[in-house]
Design a protein around this motif. Structure first.
Motif, PDB file in Angstrom:
ATOM      1  N   GLY A 110       0.770  -1.235   0.105  1.00 45.36           N
ATOM      2  CA  GLY A 110       0.105   0.145  -0.056  1.00 45.36           C
ATOM      3  C   GLY A 110       0.865   1.427   0.069  1.00 45.36           C
ATOM      4  N   ARG A 111       2.282   0.902  -0.222  1.00 42.06           N
ATOM      5  CA  ARG A 111       3.019   2.253  -0.352  1.00 42.06           C
ATOM      6  C   ARG A 111       2.555   3.576  -1.146  1.00 42.06           C
ATOM      7  N   ASN A 159      -7.482   4.577   7.356  1.00 43.85           N
ATOM      8  CA  ASN A 159      -8.693   3.992   7.761  1.00 43.85           C
ATOM      9  C   ASN A 159      -8.618   2.641   6.634  1.00 43.85           C
ATOM     10  N   ALA A 160      -8.577   3.234   5.139  1.00 43.49           N
ATOM     11  CA  ALA A 160      -8.678   1.927   4.228  1.00 43.49           C
ATOM     12  C   ALA A 160      -7.882   0.784   4.383  1.00 43.49           C
ATOM     13  N   LEU A 161      -6.398   1.259   4.723  1.00 40.39           N
ATOM     14  CA  LEU A 161      -5.439   0.427   4.830  1.00 40.39           C
ATOM     15  C   LEU A 161      -5.626  -0.519   6.210  1.00 40.39           C
ATOM     16  N   LYS A 162      -5.896   0.000   7.395  1.00 38.49           N
ATOM     17  CA  LYS A 162      -6.435  -0.843   8.440  1.00 38.49           C
ATOM     18  C   LYS A 162      -7.175  -1.796   8.140  1.00 38.49           C
ATOM     19  N   ARG A 210       4.209   5.287   4.124  1.00 37.46           N
ATOM     20  CA  ARG A 210       4.582   3.516   4.280  1.00 37.46           C
ATOM     21  C   ARG A 210       3.891   2.989   5.311  1.00 37.46           C
ATOM     22  N   PRO A 211       2.907   2.096   4.884  1.00 42.34           N
ATOM     23  CA  PRO A 211       2.286   1.375   5.943  1.00 42.34           C
ATOM     24  C   PRO A 211       3.260   0.527   6.409  1.00 42.34           C
ATOM     25  N   ARG A 212       2.846   0.289   7.836  1.00 45.34           N
ATOM     26  CA  ARG A 212       3.658  -1.033   8.349  1.00 45.34           C
ATOM     27  C   ARG A 212       2.879  -2.008   9.021  1.00 45.34           C
ATOM     28  N   PHE A 251      -0.764  -5.560  -8.525  1.00 41.32           N
ATOM     29  CA  PHE A 251      -0.595  -3.990  -8.492  1.00 41.32           C
ATOM     30  C   PHE A 251      -2.018  -3.472  -8.678  1.00 41.32           C
ATOM     31  N   ASP A 252      -2.810  -3.826  -9.680  1.00 41.56           N
ATOM     32  CA  ASP A 252      -3.945  -3.443 -10.145  1.00 41.56           C
ATOM     33  C   ASP A 252      -5.116  -3.793  -8.917  1.00 41.56           C
ATOM     34  N   GLY A 253      -4.846  -4.795  -8.245  1.00 47.45           N
ATOM     35  CA  GLY A 253      -5.898  -5.431  -7.236  1.00 47.45           C
ATOM     36  C   GLY A 253      -5.797  -4.596  -6.193  1.00 47.45           C
ATOM     37  N   ILE A 254      -4.309  -4.236  -5.585  1.00 46.98           N
ATOM     38  CA  ILE A 254      -4.041  -3.158  -4.668  1.00 46.98           C
ATOM     39  C   ILE A 254      -4.797  -1.964  -4.695  1.00 46.98           C
ATOM     40  N   ARG A 255      -4.509  -1.456  -5.659  1.00 49.58           N
ATOM     41  CA  ARG A 255      -4.983  -0.061  -6.296  1.00 49.58           C
ATOM     42  C   ARG A 255      -6.521  -0.059  -6.118  1.00 49.58           C
ATOM     43  N   LYS A 256      -7.213  -1.182  -6.761  1.00 45.56           N
ATOM     44  CA  LYS A 256      -8.601  -1.077  -6.754  1.00 45.56           C
ATOM     45  C   LYS A 256      -9.171  -1.404  -5.299  1.00 45.56           C
ATOM     46  N   GLU A 257      -8.674  -2.226  -4.487  1.00 43.33           N
ATOM     47  CA  GLU A 257      -8.908  -2.342  -3.167  1.00 43.33           C
ATOM     48  C   GLU A 257      -8.938  -1.241  -2.547  1.00 43.33           C
ATOM     49  N   ILE A 258      -7.851  -0.358  -2.404  1.00 44.64           N
ATOM     50  CA  ILE A 258      -7.726   0.784  -1.589  1.00 44.64           C
ATOM     51  C   ILE A 258      -8.861   1.897  -2.020  1.00 44.64           C
TER      52      ILE A 258
END
Length: 145
Positions: A24-25, A58-61, A95-97, A131-138
């Protein structure tokens, strides 16, 4: 062509980076030409807080179970020797950790330096599909807020 843009507000653009070592960086880029944080106006600060920081964290959590976030504003590249006319531009590195490994679309993301400064040498390029999956989910999670 790959689209890295996750989300846009009136003043900011959230861009997913190619390096997904920290799942999610992103880079958060101001839309106007401004070279110092101190020159941001009240509307830009408020938009950053309300429509970027809160929504992105909030989205990444929710999606990935992110434990904490590292935010930085480093504009050093504008002054590297190969740049003819140095001109900094305000942008933030996000940078999400993660305390625990995260599985997403068949990929495992492990934050080996959790609780410490991130490792600048680590690089994780994922397939276009992931990559597209990460972007779309966020994006989908931000859009719900």
């Amino acid at each position: 062509m790959k689209s890295n843009i996750i989300y846009e507000t009136k003043y900011w653009t959230i861009i997913l980076t190619d390096n997904q070592y920290e799942l999610g960086r992103c880079v958060i880029d101001i839309k106007r030409d401004v070279g110092e944080m101190g020159k941001l106006n009240t509307e830009e600060w408020n938009d950053l807080h309300e429509n970027v920081v809160i929504k992105l964290e909030n989205a990444l959590k929710k999606i990935f179970g992110t434990k904490m976030f590292n935010w930085s504003c480093l504009m050093n590249n504008a002054f590297k020797p190969h740049i003819e006319k140095p001109h900094p531009h305000v942008h933030l590195h996000f940078r999400p950790r993660y305390r625990n490994p995260v599985e997403f679309m068949g990929e495992t993301f492990i934050d080996e330096k959790f609780g410490h400064h991130y490792d600048r040498q680590k690089d994780k390029r994922v397939s276009q599909e992931v990559f597209d999956g990460i972007r779309k989910e966020i994006k989908a999670e931000i859009d719900k807020q």
